[in-house]
Enzyme design. Structure first.
Site: not given
Ligand code: MEV
Length: 426
Positions: A278, A262, A84, A377
Protein backbone atom coordinates in the site's frame (compact mmCIF):
# COMPACT_ATOMS: atom_id res chain seq x y z
CA UNK A 1 -28.92 10.16 -29.66
CA UNK A 2 -29.50 9.39 -25.96
CA UNK A 3 -27.36 11.47 -23.65
CA UNK A 4 -24.32 9.76 -22.19
CA UNK A 5 -24.68 8.77 -18.57
CA UNK A 6 -22.08 7.50 -16.12
CA UNK A 7 -24.81 5.94 -14.00
CA UNK A 8 -24.92 2.31 -15.07
CA UNK A 9 -27.09 0.33 -12.74
CA UNK A 10 -25.52 -2.88 -11.48
CA UNK A 11 -22.22 -2.15 -13.29
CA UNK A 12 -20.30 -3.99 -10.59
CA UNK A 13 -22.41 -7.13 -11.13
CA UNK A 14 -21.58 -7.35 -14.85
CA UNK A 15 -18.85 -9.58 -16.24
CA UNK A 16 -15.66 -7.89 -17.42
CA UNK A 17 -16.75 -8.37 -21.06
CA UNK A 18 -20.12 -6.78 -20.38
CA UNK A 19 -18.49 -3.84 -18.62
CA UNK A 20 -16.13 -3.33 -21.52
CA UNK A 21 -19.10 -3.40 -23.90
CA UNK A 22 -20.76 -0.60 -21.91
CA UNK A 23 -17.51 1.32 -21.77
CA UNK A 24 -17.00 0.88 -25.48
CA UNK A 25 -20.33 2.51 -26.23
CA UNK A 26 -19.71 5.30 -23.69
CA UNK A 27 -16.19 6.24 -24.79
CA UNK A 28 -16.48 5.25 -28.43
CA UNK A 29 -13.63 2.73 -28.19
CA UNK A 30 -12.14 1.03 -31.22
CA UNK A 31 -11.43 -2.69 -31.63
CA UNK A 32 -7.77 -1.95 -30.84
CA UNK A 33 -8.73 -0.13 -27.63
CA UNK A 34 -10.83 -3.08 -26.52
CA UNK A 35 -8.04 -5.52 -27.41
CA UNK A 36 -5.67 -3.45 -25.24
CA UNK A 37 -8.02 -3.72 -22.29
CA UNK A 38 -8.60 -7.41 -22.83
CA UNK A 39 -4.89 -8.28 -22.90
CA UNK A 40 -4.54 -8.18 -19.07
CA UNK A 41 -0.98 -9.51 -19.21
CA UNK A 42 0.58 -11.06 -16.14
CA UNK A 43 -2.35 -10.12 -13.90
CA UNK A 44 -5.13 -12.39 -15.12
CA UNK A 45 -8.68 -11.14 -15.45
CA UNK A 46 -10.14 -13.29 -12.65
CA UNK A 47 -7.54 -12.14 -10.13
CA UNK A 48 -7.92 -8.51 -11.14
CA UNK A 49 -11.70 -8.81 -10.86
CA UNK A 50 -11.33 -10.10 -7.31
CA UNK A 51 -8.93 -7.33 -6.30
CA UNK A 52 -11.05 -4.23 -6.97
CA UNK A 53 -14.51 -3.28 -8.19
CA UNK A 54 -15.76 -2.55 -11.73
CA UNK A 55 -12.63 -4.00 -13.39
CA UNK A 56 -12.30 -3.48 -17.15
CA UNK A 57 -8.60 -4.22 -17.61
CA UNK A 58 -5.22 -4.08 -15.95
CA UNK A 59 -2.50 -1.47 -16.18
CA UNK A 60 1.15 -2.37 -16.67
CA UNK A 61 4.23 -0.46 -15.56
CA UNK A 62 7.82 -1.16 -16.55
CA UNK A 63 9.51 -3.43 -14.02
CA UNK A 64 13.24 -2.74 -13.68
CA UNK A 65 15.92 -4.30 -11.50
CA UNK A 66 18.19 -2.16 -9.35
CA UNK A 67 21.60 -3.78 -9.19
CA UNK A 68 24.61 -3.57 -6.83
CA UNK A 69 22.66 -3.50 -3.57
CA UNK A 70 24.33 -5.05 -0.58
CA UNK A 71 22.33 -4.64 2.62
CA UNK A 72 23.50 -6.03 5.94
CA UNK A 73 26.07 -8.11 4.07
CA UNK A 74 23.57 -9.66 1.69
CA UNK A 75 23.23 -9.01 -2.03
CA UNK A 76 19.83 -8.19 -3.51
CA UNK A 77 18.52 -7.54 -6.99
CA UNK A 78 15.70 -5.12 -6.33
CA UNK A 79 12.57 -5.01 -8.49
CA UNK A 80 11.26 -1.50 -9.11
CA UNK A 81 7.99 -0.69 -10.89
CA UNK A 82 7.70 2.86 -12.16
CA UNK A 83 7.32 4.98 -15.25
CA UNK A 84 10.09 7.53 -14.62
CA UNK A 85 13.41 7.20 -16.45
CA UNK A 86 16.75 7.42 -14.60
CA UNK A 87 15.46 6.24 -11.21
CA UNK A 88 16.57 2.60 -11.51
CA UNK A 89 19.94 3.61 -12.96
CA UNK A 90 20.48 6.23 -10.26
CA UNK A 91 19.73 3.81 -7.41
CA UNK A 92 21.99 1.16 -8.95
CA UNK A 93 24.79 3.69 -9.35
CA UNK A 94 24.68 4.92 -5.79
CA UNK A 95 24.46 1.33 -4.51
CA UNK A 96 27.61 0.46 -6.48
CA UNK A 97 29.52 3.19 -4.65
CA UNK A 98 28.65 1.70 -1.26
CA UNK A 99 30.00 -1.75 -1.98
CA UNK A 100 33.61 -0.91 -1.15
CA UNK A 101 32.57 0.73 2.11
CA UNK A 102 30.46 -2.19 3.35
CA UNK A 103 27.12 -1.57 1.64
CA UNK A 104 24.02 -0.46 3.50
CA UNK A 105 23.59 -1.14 7.20
CA UNK A 106 19.91 -1.30 7.91
CA UNK A 107 17.76 -1.90 10.99
CA UNK A 108 14.20 -1.49 12.12
CA UNK A 109 11.98 -1.19 15.14
CA UNK A 110 9.33 -3.78 15.99
CA UNK A 111 6.47 -3.67 13.46
CA UNK A 112 4.11 -1.79 15.78
CA UNK A 113 1.13 -0.02 14.23
CA UNK A 114 -1.20 2.52 15.81
CA UNK A 115 -4.98 2.22 15.74
CA UNK A 116 -7.01 5.29 16.71
CA UNK A 117 -10.35 5.39 18.49
CA UNK A 118 -11.97 8.81 18.59
CA UNK A 119 -14.21 9.44 21.62
CA UNK A 120 -16.29 12.61 21.82
CA UNK A 121 -18.97 14.08 24.08
CA UNK A 122 -17.36 12.73 27.24
CA UNK A 123 -19.11 14.17 30.33
CA UNK A 124 -16.07 13.81 32.65
CA UNK A 125 -12.74 13.62 30.80
CA UNK A 126 -10.63 12.84 33.86
CA UNK A 127 -12.93 10.04 35.06
CA UNK A 128 -13.11 8.62 31.53
CA UNK A 129 -9.33 8.47 31.24
CA UNK A 130 -8.92 6.86 34.67
CA UNK A 131 -11.53 4.22 33.89
CA UNK A 132 -10.00 3.34 30.52
CA UNK A 133 -6.53 3.03 32.05
CA UNK A 134 -7.90 0.83 34.86
CA UNK A 135 -9.38 -1.46 32.23
CA UNK A 136 -6.32 -1.46 30.01
CA UNK A 137 -5.33 -5.10 30.44
CA UNK A 138 -8.87 -6.25 29.81
CA UNK A 139 -9.17 -4.06 26.71
CA UNK A 140 -5.92 -5.46 25.32
CA UNK A 141 -7.27 -8.96 25.91
CA UNK A 142 -10.44 -8.13 23.99
CA UNK A 143 -8.35 -6.67 21.17
CA UNK A 144 -6.16 -9.77 20.99
CA UNK A 145 -9.16 -12.07 20.97
CA UNK A 146 -9.99 -10.59 17.53
CA UNK A 147 -6.86 -12.03 15.95
CA UNK A 148 -5.64 -15.28 17.54
CA UNK A 149 -3.48 -16.03 14.47
CA UNK A 150 -1.52 -12.80 14.85
CA UNK A 151 -1.08 -13.55 18.56
CA UNK A 152 0.08 -17.08 17.72
CA UNK A 153 2.80 -15.61 15.48
CA UNK A 154 4.05 -13.39 18.29
CA UNK A 155 2.12 -10.23 17.44
CA UNK A 156 -0.96 -8.58 18.90
CA UNK A 157 -2.12 -5.57 20.90
CA UNK A 158 0.69 -4.31 23.12
CA UNK A 159 -0.45 -1.08 24.72
CA UNK A 160 -3.17 1.51 24.94
CA UNK A 161 -2.27 5.19 25.11
CA UNK A 162 -4.53 8.16 25.71
CA UNK A 163 -4.38 11.59 24.14
CA UNK A 164 -6.66 14.51 24.83
CA UNK A 165 -7.30 16.78 21.85
CA UNK A 166 -8.84 20.21 21.76
CA UNK A 167 -10.67 20.47 18.44
CA UNK A 168 -13.06 22.85 16.69
CA UNK A 169 -15.82 20.42 17.73
CA UNK A 170 -14.80 20.38 21.37
CA UNK A 171 -12.51 18.18 23.46
CA UNK A 172 -11.94 14.61 22.36
CA UNK A 173 -10.24 11.62 23.88
CA UNK A 174 -8.15 9.75 21.34
CA UNK A 175 -7.10 6.22 22.20
CA UNK A 176 -4.04 4.78 20.52
CA UNK A 177 -4.05 1.01 20.37
CA UNK A 178 -0.50 -0.19 19.70
CA UNK A 179 -0.46 -3.44 17.75
CA UNK A 180 2.53 -5.53 16.74
CA UNK A 181 1.52 -6.56 13.21
CA UNK A 182 4.50 -8.93 12.63
CA UNK A 183 4.64 -9.73 8.89
CA UNK A 184 1.32 -8.09 8.02
CA UNK A 185 0.92 -4.45 7.05
CA UNK A 186 -1.61 -4.51 9.84
CA UNK A 187 -4.51 -2.39 8.60
CA UNK A 188 -7.06 -5.19 8.82
CA UNK A 189 -5.97 -6.47 12.20
CA UNK A 190 -5.79 -2.99 13.73
CA UNK A 191 -9.11 -1.80 12.30
CA UNK A 192 -10.88 -4.95 13.46
CA UNK A 193 -9.46 -4.54 16.97
CA UNK A 194 -10.43 -0.87 17.15
CA UNK A 195 -13.96 -1.59 15.99
CA UNK A 196 -14.30 -4.38 18.53
CA UNK A 197 -13.17 -2.12 21.37
CA UNK A 198 -15.46 0.77 20.46
CA UNK A 199 -18.62 -0.32 22.36
CA UNK A 200 -16.57 -1.05 25.49
CA UNK A 201 -14.88 2.34 25.23
CA UNK A 202 -18.25 4.06 24.94
CA UNK A 203 -19.42 2.25 28.05
CA UNK A 204 -16.30 3.12 30.03
CA UNK A 205 -16.08 6.78 28.97
CA UNK A 206 -19.83 7.45 28.66
CA UNK A 207 -18.87 9.22 25.47
CA UNK A 208 -19.56 8.63 21.80
CA UNK A 209 -17.09 6.82 19.55
CA UNK A 210 -16.87 7.93 15.94
CA UNK A 211 -13.70 6.89 14.07
CA UNK A 212 -11.94 3.54 14.65
CA UNK A 213 -9.09 3.35 12.19
CA UNK A 214 -5.38 2.79 11.76
CA UNK A 215 -3.05 5.80 11.66
CA UNK A 216 -0.68 5.96 8.70
CA UNK A 217 1.76 7.90 10.82
CA UNK A 218 3.31 4.58 11.83
CA UNK A 219 5.98 6.27 13.93
CA UNK A 220 6.74 3.16 15.98
CA UNK A 221 7.32 1.06 12.89
CA UNK A 222 10.40 2.68 11.42
CA UNK A 223 13.16 1.40 9.20
CA UNK A 224 16.61 2.91 9.06
CA UNK A 225 19.61 2.56 6.76
CA UNK A 226 23.01 4.14 6.53
CA UNK A 227 25.90 4.00 4.10
CA UNK A 228 29.28 5.58 3.63
CA UNK A 229 30.13 7.19 0.29
CA UNK A 230 33.79 7.93 -0.27
CA UNK A 231 34.55 11.38 -1.64
CA UNK A 232 36.62 9.71 -4.34
CA UNK A 233 33.78 7.52 -5.59
CA UNK A 234 31.35 10.42 -5.49
CA UNK A 235 33.67 12.44 -7.75
CA UNK A 236 35.74 14.44 -5.29
CA UNK A 237 35.42 16.66 -2.20
CA UNK A 238 33.42 19.24 -4.15
CA UNK A 239 30.67 16.63 -4.65
CA UNK A 240 30.52 15.96 -0.90
CA UNK A 241 30.26 19.71 -0.42
CA UNK A 242 27.52 19.96 -3.06
CA UNK A 243 25.46 17.20 -1.43
CA UNK A 244 25.82 18.80 2.01
CA UNK A 245 24.72 22.14 0.57
CA UNK A 246 21.73 20.49 -1.11
CA UNK A 247 20.82 18.82 2.21
CA UNK A 248 21.10 22.14 4.07
CA UNK A 249 18.82 23.72 1.47
CA UNK A 250 16.19 21.01 2.00
CA UNK A 251 16.37 21.32 5.79
CA UNK A 252 15.85 25.07 5.57
CA UNK A 253 13.15 25.24 2.92
CA UNK A 254 9.92 23.21 2.57
CA UNK A 255 9.67 24.08 -1.13
CA UNK A 256 12.96 22.30 -1.75
CA UNK A 257 12.34 19.63 0.87
CA UNK A 258 9.13 18.50 -0.87
CA UNK A 259 11.14 17.75 -4.02
CA UNK A 260 14.05 16.28 -2.05
CA UNK A 261 11.69 13.85 -0.30
CA UNK A 262 9.85 13.20 -3.57
CA UNK A 263 13.11 11.93 -5.00
CA UNK A 264 13.50 9.57 -2.03
CA UNK A 265 9.96 8.33 -2.63
CA UNK A 266 10.81 7.70 -6.30
CA UNK A 267 12.92 4.81 -5.08
CA UNK A 268 10.69 3.77 -2.21
CA UNK A 269 7.39 3.79 -4.13
CA UNK A 270 8.86 1.80 -7.00
CA UNK A 271 9.77 -1.10 -4.67
CA UNK A 272 6.47 -0.76 -2.83
CA UNK A 273 4.55 -1.00 -6.08
CA UNK A 274 6.63 -3.92 -7.36
CA UNK A 275 6.00 -5.88 -4.18
CA UNK A 276 2.28 -5.07 -3.98
CA UNK A 277 2.39 -2.79 -0.95
CA UNK A 278 0.00 0.00 0.00
CA UNK A 279 2.24 2.78 -1.31
CA UNK A 280 -0.31 5.47 -0.40
CA UNK A 281 -0.03 4.44 3.23
CA UNK A 282 3.76 4.68 3.18
CA UNK A 283 3.64 8.02 1.30
CA UNK A 284 1.21 9.46 3.85
CA UNK A 285 3.34 8.19 6.73
CA UNK A 286 6.58 9.44 5.22
CA UNK A 287 5.47 13.00 4.63
CA UNK A 288 3.64 13.30 7.93
CA UNK A 289 6.71 11.95 9.71
CA UNK A 290 8.83 14.51 7.86
CA UNK A 291 6.38 17.24 8.89
CA UNK A 292 6.33 16.31 12.57
CA UNK A 293 10.10 16.66 13.08
CA UNK A 294 11.60 19.56 15.03
CA UNK A 295 11.97 22.45 12.64
CA UNK A 296 8.89 21.64 10.57
CA UNK A 297 8.88 19.62 7.33
CA UNK A 298 12.34 18.01 7.17
CA UNK A 299 14.39 15.70 5.02
CA UNK A 300 13.89 11.95 5.46
CA UNK A 301 17.63 11.54 4.90
CA UNK A 302 20.54 13.02 6.85
CA UNK A 303 24.11 13.72 5.83
CA UNK A 304 27.39 14.45 7.50
CA UNK A 305 31.00 14.71 6.44
CA UNK A 306 33.27 12.20 8.18
CA UNK A 307 36.65 13.34 9.57
CA UNK A 308 38.17 11.74 6.45
CA UNK A 309 36.07 13.96 4.21
CA UNK A 310 33.69 11.22 3.06
CA UNK A 311 29.90 11.34 3.19
CA UNK A 312 27.84 9.45 5.76
CA UNK A 313 24.23 9.16 4.65
CA UNK A 314 21.31 7.93 6.72
CA UNK A 315 17.58 7.54 6.25
CA UNK A 316 14.81 6.79 8.71
CA UNK A 317 11.07 6.77 8.25
CA UNK A 318 7.91 4.80 9.05
CA UNK A 319 7.68 1.76 6.82
CA UNK A 320 4.40 -0.14 7.13
CA UNK A 321 4.84 -3.03 4.73
CA UNK A 322 3.67 -6.62 4.88
CA UNK A 323 4.26 -9.99 3.32
CA UNK A 324 0.95 -11.60 4.30
CA UNK A 325 -2.37 -10.53 2.88
CA UNK A 326 -3.15 -7.86 0.32
CA UNK A 327 -1.76 -7.52 -3.18
CA UNK A 328 1.58 -9.00 -2.07
CA UNK A 329 -0.17 -12.34 -2.04
CA UNK A 330 -2.78 -11.91 -4.76
CA UNK A 331 -0.84 -10.12 -7.51
CA UNK A 332 1.26 -12.72 -9.35
CA UNK A 333 4.00 -10.22 -10.28
CA UNK A 334 4.16 -8.87 -6.73
CA UNK A 335 4.59 -12.44 -5.49
CA UNK A 336 7.36 -12.93 -8.02
CA UNK A 337 9.08 -9.72 -6.91
CA UNK A 338 9.05 -10.89 -3.31
CA UNK A 339 10.60 -14.14 -4.53
CA UNK A 340 13.30 -12.21 -6.46
CA UNK A 341 14.12 -10.30 -3.27
CA UNK A 342 14.11 -13.50 -1.27
CA UNK A 343 12.81 -11.68 1.80
CA UNK A 344 11.39 -13.72 4.63
CA UNK A 345 10.06 -10.97 6.91
CA UNK A 346 8.32 -7.64 6.53
CA UNK A 347 11.10 -5.93 8.48
CA UNK A 348 13.71 -7.20 6.01
CA UNK A 349 11.60 -5.82 3.17
CA UNK A 350 11.28 -2.48 5.00
CA UNK A 351 15.07 -2.28 5.37
CA UNK A 352 15.60 -2.92 1.66
CA UNK A 353 13.05 -0.27 0.75
CA UNK A 354 14.63 2.49 2.84
CA UNK A 355 18.07 1.57 1.46
CA UNK A 356 16.74 2.17 -2.05
CA UNK A 357 15.31 5.52 -0.89
CA UNK A 358 18.70 6.51 0.47
CA UNK A 359 20.54 5.45 -2.68
CA UNK A 360 18.06 7.40 -4.75
CA UNK A 361 18.56 10.56 -2.73
CA UNK A 362 22.36 10.39 -2.84
CA UNK A 363 22.26 9.92 -6.61
CA UNK A 364 19.79 12.78 -7.08
CA UNK A 365 21.72 15.23 -4.88
CA UNK A 366 24.98 14.28 -6.54
CA UNK A 367 23.58 14.92 -10.00
CA UNK A 368 21.63 18.04 -9.02
CA UNK A 369 24.57 19.70 -7.27
CA UNK A 370 26.90 18.96 -10.20
CA UNK A 371 25.90 18.52 -13.86
CA UNK A 372 22.11 18.67 -13.21
CA UNK A 373 19.69 15.85 -13.89
CA UNK A 374 18.65 16.79 -17.39
CA UNK A 375 21.75 15.27 -19.00
CA UNK A 376 20.86 11.81 -17.67
CA UNK A 377 17.15 12.28 -18.24
CA UNK A 378 17.72 13.47 -21.78
CA UNK A 379 19.24 10.21 -22.97
CA UNK A 380 16.12 8.22 -22.28
CA UNK A 381 13.83 11.09 -23.10
CA UNK A 382 15.51 11.52 -26.49
CA UNK A 383 15.01 7.84 -27.24
CA UNK A 384 11.33 8.14 -26.33
CA UNK A 385 10.95 11.21 -28.55
CA UNK A 386 12.67 9.36 -31.39
CA UNK A 387 10.30 6.40 -31.02
CA UNK A 388 7.29 8.73 -30.89
CA UNK A 389 8.51 10.36 -34.11
CA UNK A 390 8.45 6.97 -35.81
CA UNK A 391 12.06 5.76 -35.53
CA UNK A 392 12.50 2.01 -35.86
CA UNK A 393 14.79 -0.01 -33.61
CA UNK A 394 17.90 0.45 -35.76
CA UNK A 395 17.29 4.20 -35.98
CA UNK A 396 16.39 5.17 -32.42
CA UNK A 397 19.89 5.59 -30.97
CA UNK A 398 21.14 7.56 -33.93
CA UNK A 399 18.21 9.97 -33.88
CA UNK A 400 18.48 10.36 -30.10
CA UNK A 401 22.23 11.04 -30.21
CA UNK A 402 21.83 13.62 -32.95
CA UNK A 403 19.09 15.46 -31.05
CA UNK A 404 21.25 15.55 -27.90
CA UNK A 405 24.30 16.73 -29.85
CA UNK A 406 22.24 19.47 -31.47
CA UNK A 407 20.65 20.31 -28.10
CA UNK A 408 17.15 20.12 -29.51
CA UNK A 409 15.39 17.09 -28.08
CA UNK A 410 12.01 17.71 -29.65
CA UNK A 411 9.45 15.83 -31.69
CA UNK A 412 9.86 18.08 -34.75
CA UNK A 413 13.65 17.74 -34.60
CA UNK A 414 13.35 13.94 -34.39
CA UNK A 415 11.08 13.89 -37.43
CA UNK A 416 13.48 16.09 -39.37
CA UNK A 417 16.56 14.02 -38.46
CA UNK A 418 14.73 10.81 -39.26
CA UNK A 419 13.63 12.08 -42.67
CA UNK A 420 17.19 13.16 -43.49
CA UNK A 421 18.63 9.84 -42.36
CA UNK A 422 16.18 7.89 -44.47
CA UNK A 423 16.80 10.13 -47.48
CA UNK A 424 20.53 9.42 -47.24
CA UNK A 425 19.90 5.69 -47.09
CA UNK A 426 17.95 5.49 -50.37
C1 MEV B 1 12.62 13.84 -9.87
O1 MEV B 1 11.60 12.88 -10.00
C2 MEV B 1 13.24 13.77 -8.50
C3 MEV B 1 14.24 14.89 -8.17
O2 MEV B 1 13.62 16.13 -8.44
C4 MEV B 1 14.58 14.74 -6.72
C5 MEV B 1 15.34 15.92 -6.14
O3 MEV B 1 15.19 17.05 -6.65
O4 MEV B 1 16.04 15.71 -5.14
C6 MEV B 1 15.46 14.79 -9.05
Amino acid sequence: MPEKTSTISGFYRLSIEERVKKLRAFADLSDDDVALLSAFGALDAETADRMIENVVGSYAFPLGLATNFQINGQDYLIPMALEEPSVVAAASNAARMTRKTGGFKASSTDPVMIGQIQVTDIPDMKAAQDTVLEQKENLLKVANAQDPVLVKFGGGARDLQLRQLETMMGPMLILHLLVDARDAMGANAVNTMCEALAPLIEELTKGKVYLRILSNLAEYRRARAEALFSAKDLGGPHVVEGILKAYAFAQADPYRCATHNKGIMNGIDAVLLATGQDFRAVEAGAHTYAATQDGGYQSLTHYEKTPEGDLRATIELPMAVGLVGGATRTHPVARLCVKILGVKTATELAQIIVSVGLAQNVAALRALSQEGIQAGHMKLHARNVAIAAGAFEGEVDQVAQKMIAEKRVRFDAAQEILAEMRKKKV
